[in-house]
Scaffold this active site. Sequence first.
Site, PDB file in Angstrom:
ATOM      1  N   ASP A 221       0.839  -1.199   0.000  1.00 29.64           N
ATOM      2  CA  ASP A 221       0.000   0.000   0.000  1.00 29.64           C
ATOM      3  C   ASP A 221       0.874   1.250   0.000  1.00 29.64           C
ATOM      4  O   ASP A 221       2.066   1.197   0.341  1.00 29.64           O
ATOM      5  CB  ASP A 221      -0.955   0.016   1.197  1.00 29.64           C
ATOM      6  CG  ASP A 221      -0.237   0.117   2.540  1.00 29.64           C
ATOM      7  OD1 ASP A 221       0.825  -0.531   2.707  1.00 29.64           O
ATOM      8  OD2 ASP A 221      -0.732   0.830   3.443  1.00 29.64           O
TER       9      ASP A 221
ATOM     10  N   GLU B  90       0.242  -0.865   5.896  1.00 34.85           N
ATOM     11  CA  GLU B  90       1.331  -0.225   6.643  1.00 34.85           C
ATOM     12  C   GLU B  90       1.108   1.272   6.797  1.00 34.85           C
ATOM     13  O   GLU B  90       1.401   1.847   7.846  1.00 34.85           O
ATOM     14  CB  GLU B  90       2.672  -0.490   5.942  1.00 34.85           C
ATOM     15  CG  GLU B  90       3.893  -0.232   6.808  1.00 34.85           C
ATOM     16  CD  GLU B  90       4.365   1.227   6.793  1.00 34.85           C
ATOM     17  OE1 GLU B  90       5.183   1.585   7.652  1.00 34.85           O
ATOM     18  OE2 GLU B  90       3.923   2.000   5.911  1.00 34.85           O
TER      19      GLU B  90
END
Length: 462
Positions: A88, A158
């Site tokens: 991500d 994250e």
Amino acid sequence: MSDIKNYIENHKQRFIDELIELLKIPSVSADPAFNQDVLNTADAVKESLEKAGCDHVEICETPGYPIVYGEKIIDSSLPTVLVYGHYDVQPADPLELWDSPAFEPVIKKTELHPEGAIFARGACDDKGQMYMHVKALEYMTSTGNLPCNVKFMIEGEEEVGSESLGWFVKRNQEKLANDVILISDTGMISNTQPSITTGLRGLSYVEVEVTGPNRDLHSGLYGGAVANPINILTKMIASLHDENNHITIPGFYDKVEELSREERDEMAKAPFSLDAYKKALDIDEVYGETGYTTNERNSIRPTLDVNGIWGGYIGEGAKTVIASKAYAKISMRLVPNQDWKEITELFAKHFESIAPKSVKVKVSPHHGGQGYVTPIDSIGYQAASKAYEDTFGVTPIPQRSGGSIPIVSLFEDELKSKTILMGFGLDSDAIHSPNEHFGIFNYLKGIETIPLFYKYFTELSK
């Protein structure tokens, strides 16, 4: 592994093209509008691990975005390296500050990157650095140079706190069993002087809301008679630092680790030009806590920063209004021994206590994590040091980072193994900012260096 440079040269363009395709997918985990793009990126990572030589790859569902797990087990008696990364990325905003669209990667030459750098959101943080490990595996499996077992755990949250990762790790300890964890989500000093990150700061991230009147008010009819939440909020925030830029929250520094003069002197040996630092940021002077150098302020000292603040009317033209509410997002970077949950409670208690009775205050914790320090006498650190020495020709310098990777302390608690942080980015790569980029040199040098870590870690583990 003497053939690694030739392998990279022969596949260089493909390695770059594959990363560019991955960077085109806007896997922004913070914005639900990109939900399908995040899921598509997980699929792309799964496919890349399969092609790189993993014998088993699966997309593991979680309460949030999935985790891509892969493994190549060649001999259960050999050591196992667990690679962690994330697919991500941060939101691209503000879009107007990008020189080229954030998800349309372009390669441009710069002063620091004469060989070119890939400009795109996620180029360095962390798609580019994560993908180095995929291509390093490809080299090792296709040439018969994989010296030990390897597992991959690539997550999609994250940038929003890794909440599902904790859930996953606690339920899959046997699957994730390893001898060392390897992460490339950090940086190094320069392209001529590598460094290994040995410490990370923890994080406490909160959102605050200040409420005044029950509706927006006419600033002429009510101004001066009713508390303005925006005015109040800015005063409250300003009071969180004193004249020495020391954080004023009671108890905030009680557990802060104070490094010895000797340790601080060792840190000071790292190459650093204050003039170059200021020039790169286009600032006339640095700013921070009295009594500490710039490199100490951004690594071994805790901080408190406003990451966003809003309220009232911000559209075109004028609207004379006293807003009912004002908001801010605040992050605190913490040093080892500071517990993020305790610090969050201290912040909330203090922030509520300094609010005047004319407003109501709400503090909402978002996420956080503990700081981390890894010993430089470990086998993992020694293996990483030897790998950098081979590819850069100089010994890397141990260096503490100002950033946070909250899951590193989680890994040690749950998986009982140390983490080695082999970053290849530079401070100038503009991660989390417009025009994020990652040097072609850095990308390929990572692919060259990582297999040597496997080699030396396996040899030192005997």
